[in-house]
Design a protein around this motif. Structure first.
Motif, PDB file in Angstrom:
ATOM      1  N   PRO A 139       6.339  34.251   7.195  1.00 42.81           N
ATOM      2  CA  PRO A 139       6.542  34.970   5.921  1.00 42.81           C
ATOM      3  C   PRO A 139       5.351  35.792   5.454  1.00 42.81           C
ATOM      4  CG  PRO A 139       7.427  32.748   5.784  1.00 42.81           C
ATOM      5  CD  PRO A 139       6.684  32.822   7.085  1.00 42.81           C
ATOM      6  N   ASN A 140       4.151  35.449   5.901  1.00 44.87           N
ATOM      7  CA  ASN A 140       2.965  36.204   5.492  1.00 44.87           C
ATOM      8  C   ASN A 140       2.668  37.383   6.417  1.00 44.87           C
ATOM      9  OD1 ASN A 140       2.292  34.565   7.648  1.00 44.87           O
ATOM     10  ND2 ASN A 140       0.186  34.235   6.956  1.00 44.87           N
ATOM     11  N   GLY A 141       3.553  37.632   7.393  1.00 50.01           N
ATOM     12  CA  GLY A 141       3.410  38.803   8.247  1.00 50.01           C
ATOM     13  C   GLY A 141       2.625  38.586   9.525  1.00 50.01           C
ATOM     14  N   VAL A 142       2.429  37.330   9.948  1.00 51.46           N
ATOM     15  CA  VAL A 142       1.671  37.040  11.162  1.00 51.46           C
ATOM     16  C   VAL A 142       2.612  36.774  12.329  1.00 51.46           C
ATOM     17  CG1 VAL A 142       0.046  35.454  12.278  1.00 51.46           C
ATOM     18  CG2 VAL A 142      -0.290  36.126   9.886  1.00 51.46           C
ATOM     19  N   PHE A 143       2.349  37.448  13.435  1.00 48.33           N
ATOM     20  CA  PHE A 143       3.129  37.242  14.659  1.00 48.33           C
ATOM     21  C   PHE A 143       2.194  36.801  15.773  1.00 48.33           C
ATOM     22  CE2 PHE A 143       4.649  38.863  18.780  1.00 48.33           C
ATOM     23  CZ  PHE A 143       5.879  38.201  18.859  1.00 48.33           C
ATOM     24  N   GLY A 144       2.591  35.752  16.475  1.00 42.35           N
ATOM     25  CA  GLY A 144       1.814  35.281  17.610  1.00 42.35           C
ATOM     26  C   GLY A 144       2.710  35.023  18.800  1.00 42.35           C
ATOM     27  N   HIS A 145       2.143  35.106  19.979  1.00 41.23           N
ATOM     28  CA  HIS A 145       2.900  34.756  21.180  1.00 41.23           C
ATOM     29  C   HIS A 145       1.956  34.194  22.223  1.00 41.23           C
ATOM     30  CE1 HIS A 145       1.902  38.352  23.807  1.00 41.23           C
ATOM     31  NE2 HIS A 145       1.513  38.801  22.635  1.00 41.23           N
ATOM     32  N   LYS A 146       2.516  33.462  23.163  1.00 34.53           N
ATOM     33  CA  LYS A 146       1.758  32.815  24.228  1.00 34.53           C
ATOM     34  C   LYS A 146       2.085  33.504  25.543  1.00 34.53           C
ATOM     35  CE  LYS A 146       2.770  28.397  25.301  1.00 34.53           C
ATOM     36  NZ  LYS A 146       2.931  28.008  26.715  1.00 34.53           N
ATOM     37  N   LEU A 147       1.057  33.790  26.328  1.00 36.72           N
ATOM     38  CA  LEU A 147       1.278  34.615  27.500  1.00 36.72           C
ATOM     39  C   LEU A 147       0.477  34.111  28.693  1.00 36.72           C
ATOM     40  CD1 LEU A 147       2.708  37.200  28.467  1.00 36.72           C
ATOM     41  CD2 LEU A 147       0.694  38.493  27.748  1.00 36.72           C
ATOM     42  N   PHE A 148       1.160  33.998  29.834  1.00 37.66           N
ATOM     43  CA  PHE A 148       0.501  33.773  31.114  1.00 37.66           C
ATOM     44  C   PHE A 148       0.416  35.126  31.823  1.00 37.66           C
ATOM     45  CE2 PHE A 148       2.522  29.395  30.796  1.00 37.66           C
ATOM     46  CZ  PHE A 148       1.352  28.779  30.361  1.00 37.66           C
ATOM     47  N   MET A 149      -0.652  35.340  32.532  1.00 36.26           N
ATOM     48  CA  MET A 149      -0.918  36.642  33.119  1.00 36.26           C
ATOM     49  C   MET A 149       0.222  37.193  33.985  1.00 36.26           C
ATOM     50  SD  MET A 149      -2.605  39.376  33.587  1.00 36.26           S
ATOM     51  CE  MET A 149      -4.103  39.103  32.643  1.00 36.26           C
ATOM     52  N   PRO A 150       0.865  36.404  34.856  1.00 34.13           N
ATOM     53  CA  PRO A 150       1.946  36.984  35.663  1.00 34.13           C
ATOM     54  C   PRO A 150       3.080  37.581  34.829  1.00 34.13           C
ATOM     55  CG  PRO A 150       1.231  34.924  36.616  1.00 34.13           C
ATOM     56  CD  PRO A 150       0.557  35.023  35.278  1.00 34.13           C
ATOM     57  N   TYR A 151       3.360  37.016  33.655  1.00 36.03           N
ATOM     58  CA  TYR A 151       4.402  37.581  32.799  1.00 36.03           C
ATOM     59  C   TYR A 151       3.948  38.921  32.229  1.00 36.03           C
ATOM     60  CZ  TYR A 151       6.283  32.812  32.939  1.00 36.03           C
ATOM     61  OH  TYR A 151       6.783  31.591  33.344  1.00 36.03           O
ATOM     62  N   CYS A 203      -1.354  40.362  14.426  1.00 40.83           N
ATOM     63  CA  CYS A 203      -0.818  39.841  15.682  1.00 40.83           C
ATOM     64  C   CYS A 203      -1.918  39.133  16.476  1.00 40.83           C
ATOM     65  CB  CYS A 203      -0.236  40.958  16.546  1.00 40.83           C
ATOM     66  SG  CYS A 203       1.173  41.828  15.838  1.00 40.83           S
ATOM     67  N   TYR A 204      -1.540  38.051  17.127  1.00 40.63           N
ATOM     68  CA  TYR A 204      -2.482  37.397  18.036  1.00 40.63           C
ATOM     69  C   TYR A 204      -1.725  36.919  19.265  1.00 40.63           C
ATOM     70  CZ  TYR A 204      -0.731  32.800  16.550  1.00 40.63           C
ATOM     71  OH  TYR A 204       0.069  31.711  16.293  1.00 40.63           O
ATOM     72  N   MET A 205      -2.489  36.659  20.322  1.00 37.48           N
ATOM     73  CA  MET A 205      -1.917  36.212  21.581  1.00 37.48           C
ATOM     74  C   MET A 205      -2.708  35.015  22.092  1.00 37.48           C
ATOM     75  SD  MET A 205      -1.757  38.348  25.185  1.00 37.48           S
ATOM     76  CE  MET A 205      -3.523  38.718  25.119  1.00 37.48           C
ATOM     77  N   ILE A 206      -2.012  33.989  22.551  1.00 37.54           N
ATOM     78  CA  ILE A 206      -2.654  32.895  23.269  1.00 37.54           C
ATOM     79  C   ILE A 206      -2.623  33.276  24.739  1.00 37.54           C
ATOM     80  CG2 ILE A 206      -2.616  30.453  23.853  1.00 37.54           C
ATOM     81  CD1 ILE A 206      -1.085  29.933  21.277  1.00 37.54           C
ATOM     82  N   ALA A 207      -3.771  33.623  25.282  1.00 33.91           N
ATOM     83  CA  ALA A 207      -3.884  34.019  26.684  1.00 33.91           C
ATOM     84  C   ALA A 207      -4.386  32.811  27.469  1.00 33.91           C
ATOM     85  CB  ALA A 207      -4.865  35.185  26.824  1.00 33.91           C
ATOM     86  N   SER A 208      -3.547  32.325  28.373  1.00 34.58           N
ATOM     87  CA  SER A 208      -3.883  31.043  28.979  1.00 34.58           C
ATOM     88  C   SER A 208      -3.411  30.953  30.416  1.00 34.58           C
ATOM     89  CB  SER A 208      -3.269  29.915  28.135  1.00 34.58           C
ATOM     90  OG  SER A 208      -3.746  28.656  28.541  1.00 34.58           O
ATOM     91  N   ILE A 237      -6.599  34.731  21.825  1.00 34.01           N
ATOM     92  CA  ILE A 237      -7.124  33.366  21.873  1.00 34.01           C
ATOM     93  C   ILE A 237      -7.096  32.930  23.327  1.00 34.01           C
ATOM     94  CG2 ILE A 237      -6.850  30.996  21.064  1.00 34.01           C
ATOM     95  CD1 ILE A 237      -5.257  32.167  18.680  1.00 34.01           C
ATOM     96  N   HIS A 238      -8.249  32.976  23.958  1.00 38.13           N
ATOM     97  CA  HIS A 238      -8.320  32.628  25.372  1.00 38.13           C
ATOM     98  C   HIS A 238      -8.513  31.119  25.489  1.00 38.13           C
ATOM     99  CE1 HIS A 238     -10.687  32.358  29.299  1.00 38.13           C
ATOM    100  NE2 HIS A 238      -9.414  32.525  29.596  1.00 38.13           N
ATOM    101  N   LEU A 239      -7.438  30.436  25.835  1.00 38.78           N
ATOM    102  CA  LEU A 239      -7.479  28.980  25.984  1.00 38.78           C
ATOM    103  C   LEU A 239      -7.667  28.640  27.451  1.00 38.78           C
ATOM    104  CD1 LEU A 239      -7.145  26.200  24.617  1.00 38.78           C
ATOM    105  CD2 LEU A 239      -4.691  26.382  25.091  1.00 38.78           C
ATOM    106  N   TYR A 240      -8.732  27.929  27.746  1.00 36.65           N
ATOM    107  CA  TYR A 240      -9.019  27.583  29.132  1.00 36.65           C
ATOM    108  C   TYR A 240      -9.380  26.105  29.229  1.00 36.65           C
ATOM    109  CZ  TYR A 240     -13.994  27.630  27.920  1.00 36.65           C
ATOM    110  OH  TYR A 240     -15.210  27.363  27.357  1.00 36.65           O
ATOM    111  N   ARG A 241      -9.500  25.640  30.431  1.00 32.23           N
ATOM    112  CA  ARG A 241      -9.831  24.240  30.677  1.00 32.23           C
ATOM    113  C   ARG A 241     -11.087  24.181  31.543  1.00 32.23           C
ATOM    114  NH1 ARG A 241      -5.101  19.837  31.998  1.00 32.23           N
ATOM    115  NH2 ARG A 241      -6.407  17.967  32.217  1.00 32.23           N
TER     116      ARG A 241
END
Length: 275
Positions: A103-115, A41-46, A136-140
């Motif tokens: 199909p290979n068993g990988v789950f990812g989601h994208k999340l904003f902190m208020p959610y 599992c991974y998360m895009i934290a942005s 995955i901390h994506l920032y600008r």
């Protein structure tokens, strides 16, 4: 179960009307259902306007990196819950994972902190289920440009490159300042959350990954322990172009002149975290 209203004010923008994006949460874009829990599992934290939707679409199209969308956005919870027969957050999340794990068993989601905060308050038992092998901390880096992009999107309601602007954008320094403060606050929240949870974090700057998507995907695969190349069929998901033009550039330059103190503070922050 009532999942509550969208915390749009906390996120920093009004609830968007994006039927094209909404379609991506429908059954036509599900993977084959599985009863097995995700292997990875991974998360895009942005934060808003950091290019997270573009990164998510790149990861999804690869075929072996899940379908990382905003599944904890209350708008999409209400959209998906009926077809998942969800009785609350826990059954909803299990239903999402069952249909959005590649199909290979990988789950990812994208999340904003208020959610994240909202879901945690309403269902504390969900938080352990959100733990990821990689955040995955994506920032600008250019926070002024990010604030301008957010302010403009709020005004025009054009949240994606394929959306038309509903109203003409009007420069408003106070509005840009409000957006900047909201973005900086959310970055502080993420830093605190990563430290508190001991998350394994990969920080990626928007300015570094655009144009280097193949390289970034390879880095993410390596961090997740996946093969260097996708071993799953690609997914047909439309990409998002960058929303940039002369108007935004003019607003950025003008704000830096009119609000030099805020511009300096935003510049001094630098990368919030390191890989």
């Amino acid at each position: 179960m009532d999942f509550g209203a969208t915390p749009a004010a906390d996120l920093g923008h009004s609830a968007p009307d994006m039927p094209e994006l909404h379609e991506l949460y429908g059954p036509d874009f599900d993977f084959a259902p599985t009863s097995a829990p995700p292997r990875s599992c991974y998360m895009i934290a942005s934060t808003p306007r950091s290019g997270s939707t573009h990164l998510a679409s790149c990861l999804w199209r690869a075929g072996d990196l899940g379908a990382p969308l905003e599944y904890l956005n209350p708008i999409h919870i209400r959209q998906m819950s009926p077809r998942l027969a969800a009785r609350g957050y826990l059954s909803y999340w299990r239903g999402v994972q069952a249909r959005r794990t590649s199909p290979n068993g990988v789950f990812g989601h994208k999340l904003f902190m208020p959610y994240y905060v909202t879901a945690g308050r309403r269902c504390p038992a969900l938080l352990p289920m959100l733990r990821s092998d990689l955040a995955i901390h994506l920032y600008r880096r250019d926070k002024i440009a990010q604030a301008v992009s957010l302010a403009r999107a709020q005004q025009t309601k054009a949240w994606a490159s394929w959306s038309d602007e509903q109203t003409a954008p009007v420069y408003d320094a106070r509005h840009i300042s409000t957006c900047l403060n909201k973005l900086l606050e959310q970055e502080r929240w993420w830093a605190a959350a990563f430290e508190l949870t001991g998350a394994v974090v990969l920080s990626i700057a928007y300015e570094d990954y655009v144009g280097r998507e193949t390289e970034i995907l390879a880095t993410i695969r390596a961090r997740l322990g996946l093969p260097a190349a996708s071993d799953c069929p690609p997914v047909a998901v439309e990409d998002l172009a960058r929303q940039r033009d002369g108007i935004s550039a003019e607003w950025v330059a003008r704000f830096k002149v009119e609000a030099p103190d805020q511009a300096a503070i935003a510049q001094e922050l630098g990368p919030p975290l390191t890989a």
